[in-house]
Design an enzyme around this catalytic site. Structure first.
Site, short mmCIF file in Angstrom:
data_model
loop_
_atom_site.label_atom_id
_atom_site.label_comp_id
_atom_site.label_asym_id
_atom_site.label_seq_id
_atom_site.Cartn_x
_atom_site.Cartn_y
_atom_site.Cartn_z
NE ARG A 16 -1.90 -2.36 3.19
CZ ARG A 16 -2.29 -2.88 4.35
NH1 ARG A 16 -3.46 -2.54 4.86
NH2 ARG A 16 -1.52 -3.73 5.01
CB THR A 79 1.80 -11.67 10.80
OG1 THR A 79 0.44 -12.13 10.82
CG2 THR A 79 1.82 -10.29 10.18
CB ALA A 423 39.49 47.41 -3.94
C1 UD1 Z 1 -1.54 -6.78 11.16
C2 UD1 Z 1 -2.47 -7.72 11.97
C3 UD1 Z 1 -3.69 -6.90 12.38
C4 UD1 Z 1 -3.28 -5.72 13.20
C5 UD1 Z 1 -2.24 -4.87 12.47
C6 UD1 Z 1 -1.66 -3.84 13.40
C7 UD1 Z 1 -2.18 -9.99 11.12
C8 UD1 Z 1 -2.75 -11.05 10.27
N1 UD1 Z 1 -2.85 -8.84 11.15
O1 UD1 Z 1 -2.25 -6.39 10.00
O2 UD1 Z 1 -4.57 -7.72 13.13
O3 UD1 Z 1 -4.40 -4.92 13.53
O4 UD1 Z 1 -1.16 -5.68 11.98
O5 UD1 Z 1 -0.87 -2.89 12.74
O6 UD1 Z 1 -1.17 -10.22 11.77
N2 UD1 Z 1 5.12 -9.11 7.79
C9 UD1 Z 1 6.13 -10.02 7.62
N3 UD1 Z 1 5.92 -11.10 6.83
C10 UD1 Z 1 4.74 -11.34 6.25
C11 UD1 Z 1 3.70 -10.41 6.43
C12 UD1 Z 1 3.92 -9.32 7.22
O7 UD1 Z 1 7.24 -9.84 8.15
O8 UD1 Z 1 4.63 -12.37 5.55
C13 UD1 Z 1 5.37 -7.93 8.64
C14 UD1 Z 1 5.24 -6.62 7.91
O9 UD1 Z 1 6.50 -6.21 7.39
C15 UD1 Z 1 4.75 -5.68 8.99
C16 UD1 Z 1 4.03 -6.57 9.94
O10 UD1 Z 1 4.43 -7.90 9.66
O11 UD1 Z 1 5.82 -5.04 9.66
C17 UD1 Z 1 2.51 -6.46 9.81
O12 UD1 Z 1 2.15 -6.78 8.48
P1 UD1 Z 1 1.04 -5.96 7.72
O13 UD1 Z 1 0.90 -6.51 6.37
O14 UD1 Z 1 1.29 -4.51 7.85
O15 UD1 Z 1 -0.22 -6.38 8.58
P2 UD1 Z 1 -1.58 -5.60 8.76
O16 UD1 Z 1 -2.44 -5.85 7.58
O17 UD1 Z 1 -1.33 -4.22 9.13
CA CA Z 2 0.49 -2.92 9.37
#
Ligand code: UD1
Ligand code: CA
Length: 456
Positions: A16, A79, A423
């Site tokens: 995003r 995550t 100068a």
């Molecule tokens: C996540 C949470 C959501 C929470 C929010 C808070 C999950 C499924 N959802 O959503 O409930 O409200 O954070 O900000 O956990 N990342 C990895 N590897 C991956 C995917 C993500 O390292 O495969 C890292 C990203 O770099 C980031 C963090 O995990 O730093 C969160 O990932 P992001 O995609 O931002 O999750 P959200 O959709 O915000």
């Molecule tokens: Ca996030």
């Protein structure tokens, strides 16, 4: 040593953000987001920090250096999958794992510390830090039973319309006991709207196993704000900016107009310094006490001494010592040192040069690759001619020399101590101490010439 270890998730692309730069390297308050999270983890008392990298891993790894242990998540499968990558580094570990996201730059160590303490006191197998907000869009929602116990978390994309109205959100910050955490992570499935292994699902799983889970509410929603878009980045920047300015004001710095003052988290400023509007202070900038900075000053990596006054000036990678006055319209370029009590006036540029104590460069002057002693006076419009199109050469102006207006000093050249330059001179040869050097066409005056010319 505490039995607390932090795992920071930083492998996501940050789709995003629409950026080539990994999301966690986008800066807030002049520091990459992951740096803020790392600092908070350090301040929480974690004895080990593991960062999970993936998208743009070389850049993130390079930035982190030796500050954290690093594990690679080759494919960003969610995550839950990300946390699992830390397992090999925590084989023997028994204790609490503090899970953080690298995209929450406003996080503070004290908050994490109290969250960890509450988690410990609760005796839960896992605790999630939650927050209540008017705008929960994009966050996972916390599901609670009638008796208020947490049941689990539902992601926005999987939530029913009714669940979407829940205002308590998942901050993405958890304390989970190990080795139980890894045991559960191995059982996750990716049967959800995004086809990912959600970390959030561990809460349902733990409950199923009869483990206690706990939801701890933070009052400070902005602190846990997750950055997913440029809009949120700007929002976080504005909050961080306010925090930095508040801290400076609490330490005795006057900020005339916080709305037009931009100071990065890395900058230090002494008490009784006044910052006028439209001022940007960045990087390793350090300002002493009782200085007056601005209006319209931008300093990047500049060391400024006490009681120095700068206005309408841009300085980068240079040093300005005590009681200097400079501006308006001054450009101080890298590797410049301006010593105590120097005066630099209007429309002056100084590059890779030293200007000695009490010297004056009051107007319209270019000083490049020069060593200027103390008590030197440069007249209006002086230029050090430092470049012949191939190489750069130095100009030396010794103590108490006086350079007349509109002179060119063609380097390499030396103006001896206490000597004068007439100068309008173009000086190509060294001038010894206490001498006068004049290098210009002699004036001739022809009487009645004008009248003859007009009549011809
Ligand atoms: C996540 C949470 C959501 C929470 C929010 C808070 C999950 C499924 N959802 O959503 O409930 O409200 O954070 O900000 O956990 N990342 C990895 N590897 C991956 C995917 C993500 O390292 O495969 C890292 C990203 O770099 C980031 C963090 O995990 O730093 C969160 O990932 P992001 O995609 O931002 O999750 P959200 O959709 O915000
Ligand atoms: Ca996030």
């Amino acid at each position: 040593m505490s039995d607390l270890v932090a795992v920071i998730l930083a492998a996501g692309k940050g789709t995003r953000m629409k950026s080539k730069l990994p999301k966690v390297l986008h800066k807030v308050g002049g520091k990459p987001m992951v740096e803020h999270v790392l600092q908070a983890a350090e301040a929480s008392g974690a004895r080990k920090k593991i960062v999970v990298v993936g998208f743009g891993s070389e850049k993130v790894t390079e930035f982190l250096g030796k500050r954290a242990e690093i594990v690679l998540q080759k494919e960003q499968l969610g995550t839950g999958h990300a946390v699992l990558q830390a397992e090999p580094l925590l084989q023997e570990f028994v204790g609490t794992i503090l899970i953080l996201c690298g995209d929450t730059p406003l996080l503070e160590g004290q908050e994490l510390k109290s969250f960890y303490e509450e988690h410990k006191a609760s005796g839960a197998a896992a605790s999630v830090l939650t927050a209540c907000t008017h705008n929960p869009t994009g966050y996972g929602r916390i599901l609670r039973e009638d008796n208020n116990n947490v049941m689990g978390i539902v992601e926005e994309k999987d939530a029913s319309d009714e669940q979407k109205t829940i205002c308590e959100i998942n901050t993405g910050i958890y304390c989970v006991e190990a080795p139980l955490l890894f045991e559960i992570l191995h059982t996750l499935s990716c049967d959800n709207a995004q086809g990912e292994y959600y970390l959030t699902d561990i809460l349902f799983k733990l409950r199923e196993k009869g483990q206690k889970i706990c939801g701890i509410v933070t009052k400070d929603f902005p602190m846990i704000m997750g950055i997913n878009s440029r809009r949120q980045l700007a929002e976080a920047e504005s909050i961080m900016r306010g925090r930095i300015l508040d801290k400076l004001m609490d330490n005795g710095v006057t900020i005339m107009d916080p709305a037009s003052t931009f100071i990065e988290a890395t900058v230090e400023i002494g008490a009784d310094t006044i910052i006028y509007p439209f001022t940007w202070l960045e990087g390793q900038t350090n300002i002493g006490e009782g200085a007056i900075i601005g209006p319209q000053v931008r300093l990047t990596n500049v060391e400024v001494g006490s009681e120095t006054q700068l206005q309408f000036l841009y300085g980068h990678d240079c040093k300005v010592e005590k009681q200097v006055t400079a501006g308006p319209y001054v450009h101080l370029r890298p590797d410049t040192v301006i010593r105590d009590n120097v005066k630099i006036g209007n429309f002056v540029e100084v590059k890779n040069s030293t200007v000695g104590v009490g010297s004056k460069l009051p107007h319209l002057t270019y000083i490049g690759d020069s060593d200027i002693g103390s008590g030197v006076n440069m007249g209006c419009g002086c230029i050090t001619v430092n470049y012949n199109g191939k190489k750069k050469y130095r100009t030396i102006i010794e103590d108490n020399a006086f350079v007349g207006c509109n002179s060119n000093l063609v380097a390499p050249v030396k103006i001896g101590e206490g000597s004068f330059v007439g100068a309008g001179s173009t000086i190509t040869k060294d001038i010894p101490a206490n001498a006068l050097g004049v290098g210009r066409g002699r004036q001739i005056t022809i009487k009645d010439w004008a009248e003859k010319y007009r009549n011809s």
